[in-house]
Design a protein around this motif. Structure first.
Motif, mmCIF file in Angstrom:
data_model
loop_
_atom_site.group_PDB
_atom_site.id
_atom_site.type_symbol
_atom_site.label_atom_id
_atom_site.label_comp_id
_atom_site.label_asym_id
_atom_site.label_seq_id
_atom_site.Cartn_x
_atom_site.Cartn_y
_atom_site.Cartn_z
ATOM 1 N N TYR A 173 -19.266 -15.547 11.161
ATOM 2 C CA TYR A 173 -19.376 -14.642 10.025
ATOM 3 C C TYR A 173 -17.989 -14.083 9.724
ATOM 4 N N ARG A 174 -17.693 -13.924 8.431
ATOM 5 C CA ARG A 174 -16.396 -13.422 8.003
ATOM 6 C C ARG A 174 -16.608 -12.436 6.853
ATOM 7 N N ASP A 175 -15.560 -11.701 6.502
ATOM 8 C CA ASP A 175 -15.632 -10.799 5.353
ATOM 9 C C ASP A 175 -14.327 -10.859 4.565
ATOM 10 N N ALA A 176 -14.440 -11.109 3.265
ATOM 11 C CA ALA A 176 -13.259 -11.253 2.418
ATOM 12 C C ALA A 176 -12.455 -9.964 2.349
ATOM 13 N N GLY A 177 -13.135 -8.824 2.284
ATOM 14 C CA GLY A 177 -12.430 -7.547 2.215
ATOM 15 C C GLY A 177 -11.664 -7.244 3.481
ATOM 16 N N ALA A 178 -12.283 -7.521 4.637
ATOM 17 C CA ALA A 178 -11.618 -7.268 5.912
ATOM 18 C C ALA A 178 -10.403 -8.154 6.096
ATOM 19 N N GLU A 179 -10.432 -9.357 5.538
ATOM 20 C CA GLU A 179 -9.351 -10.313 5.730
ATOM 21 C C GLU A 179 -8.280 -10.261 4.643
ATOM 22 N N PHE A 180 -8.572 -9.628 3.515
ATOM 23 C CA PHE A 180 -7.702 -9.772 2.344
ATOM 24 C C PHE A 180 -6.256 -9.361 2.615
ATOM 25 N N TYR A 181 -6.052 -8.234 3.274
ATOM 26 C CA TYR A 181 -4.691 -7.762 3.549
ATOM 27 C C TYR A 181 -4.304 -7.953 5.020
ATOM 28 N N GLY A 182 -5.042 -8.817 5.716
ATOM 29 C CA GLY A 182 -4.721 -9.065 7.112
ATOM 30 C C GLY A 182 -4.917 -7.810 7.947
ATOM 31 N N ASN A 183 -4.010 -7.571 8.876
ATOM 32 C CA ASN A 183 -4.093 -6.405 9.755
ATOM 33 C C ASN A 183 -3.187 -5.261 9.310
ATOM 34 N N ASN A 184 -2.776 -5.274 8.056
ATOM 35 C CA ASN A 184 -1.903 -4.237 7.525
ATOM 36 C C ASN A 184 -2.670 -2.911 7.448
ATOM 37 N N GLU A 185 -2.309 -1.963 8.285
ATOM 38 C CA GLU A 185 -3.036 -0.698 8.361
ATOM 39 C C GLU A 185 -2.880 0.152 7.104
ATOM 40 N N LYS A 186 -1.889 -0.145 6.293
ATOM 41 C CA LYS A 186 -1.702 0.615 5.061
ATOM 42 C C LYS A 186 -2.917 0.484 4.141
ATOM 43 N N PHE A 187 -3.637 -0.626 4.273
ATOM 44 C CA PHE A 187 -4.782 -0.873 3.405
ATOM 45 C C PHE A 187 -6.095 -0.460 4.071
ATOM 46 N N LEU A 188 -5.972 0.321 5.156
ATOM 47 C CA LEU A 188 -7.117 0.948 5.818
ATOM 48 C C LEU A 188 -8.195 -0.072 6.198
#
Length: 333
Positions: free
Chosen positions: A257-272
């Protein structure tokens, strides 16, 4: 007669071309190599964010049409939606494209609801080529649903970043060597009485779970390479995982299972908690996921777009946040 929420498309309508356009911050996405248009200006040269939003849709649609080897008069119908009041960016883009147009709204689930609707038109032989998709523009959407960016309001960790992105494709009659639509499940509105517009993931996760459960239970072959939701973000995706673990869904042969929102900006914490917006799942599904289907990296996947069906007015009046999720199975021969 009991009517199932899941339908199969015997005609196998095919996605013959796609295009994705994104804003400047989206260059930080790990999916960047599969985005066609990358703008350095959030407004795309227009005087307002809303006009820039319309321009983003128009440019991306024109590219999807061109990549399919078509011209605007070849398009039988244009299905599009966004998050701005009355979906004016989509309507204004349709004004320029001069194609038959129907506005679609399932909030951030519009990328899939427009594809399902297009599939029905193809299945019934009423149309041959349909332009479908969805888009969002960060500044325009943020000021409508939360605060103008000039206000500098701080978001909690559960907050998500509205993607400036547009994903559009051409659905046509079946073509070999192109991904086709095998089946779809239409969601129903689920309201868990969430009230926080800065935690959409928690509100949408139960709707995603309901649609996934319905789809898996009504299909004989559920051996998917993966199921991808969009866009629950990291917080909502974690809730969905817990729901899956505590139910019988985990017994179905889904690889992951995956999620597009969780993956969109990778692990960049700026995007919460990750990406959101109608253009988030549209950009991922019709960009990198479509490219990987074409290359036959994947054979069969289930795309589940989620949407929070609130408005600024409903939130101000103390209403809860009802949500929806629609699913479509895309297969590569």
């Amino acid at each position: 007669m009991v009517k199932a929420r899941t339908v199969q498309f015997v005609s196998k309508p095919s996605i013959v071309s796609t295009a994705v356009g994104v804003g400047p911050l989206e260059k930080q996405s790990p999916f960047i190599k599969n985005f066609d248009l990358i703008y350095e200006d959030e407004r795309i040269g227009q005087e307002t964010n809303e006009k820039g939003h319309a321009q983003l849709i128009e440019d991306t649609c024109k590219l999807a049409i061109m990549k399919g080897g078509f011209e605007a008069p070849d398009i039988d119908l244009f299905l599009s939606g966004d998050l701005v009041n009355q979906m004016t960016p989509s309507s204004f883009a349709a004004r320029t494209l001069a194609t038959p147009f129907m506005g679609m709204f399932s909030a951030c689930a519009t990328s899939v609801s427009s594809l399902i609707t297009a599939s029905f038109f193809i299945e019934t032989n009423h149309m041959e080529r349909i332009l479908f998709g969805a888009a969002s523009q960060h500044n325009a959407v943020e000021k409508q649903f939360r605060y103008p960016i000039e206000y500098g309001a701080q978001k909690p960790p559960t907050g998500q970043w509205t993607v400036t992105g547009a994903g559009y494709g051409i659905l046509s009659t079946h073509q070999s060597e192109k991904p086709y639509i095998h089946s779809a499940t239409i969601g129903q509105v689920i309201d868990c009485e969430c009230l926080d517009p800065l935690d959409m993931g928690s509100a949408m996760a139960p709707a995603a779970f309901d649609t996934i459960q319905q789809h898996l239970s009504q299909n004989k072959d559920t051996s998917y390479d993966f199921v991808m939701t969009g866009d629950l973000g990291k917080n909502g995706y974690a809730i969905l995982q817990e729901l899956i673990k505590s139910s019988g869904i985990s017994t179905y042969p889904v690889n992951s299972y995956r999620d597009a929102g969780a993956e969109f900006y990778g692990n960049n914490e700026k995007f919460l908690s990750g990406g959101s917006g109608a253009g988030c799942s549209a950009s991922v599904y019709l960009g990198p996921i479509y490219a990987e289907l074409l290359s036959k990296k994947w054979k069969k996947i289930l795309l589940v777009a989620t949407g929070a069906l609130l408005s600024p007015l409903s939130f101000q009046q103390g209403e809860t946040i009802p949500c929806i999720a629609h699913a479509v199975e895309v297969t590569m021969e």
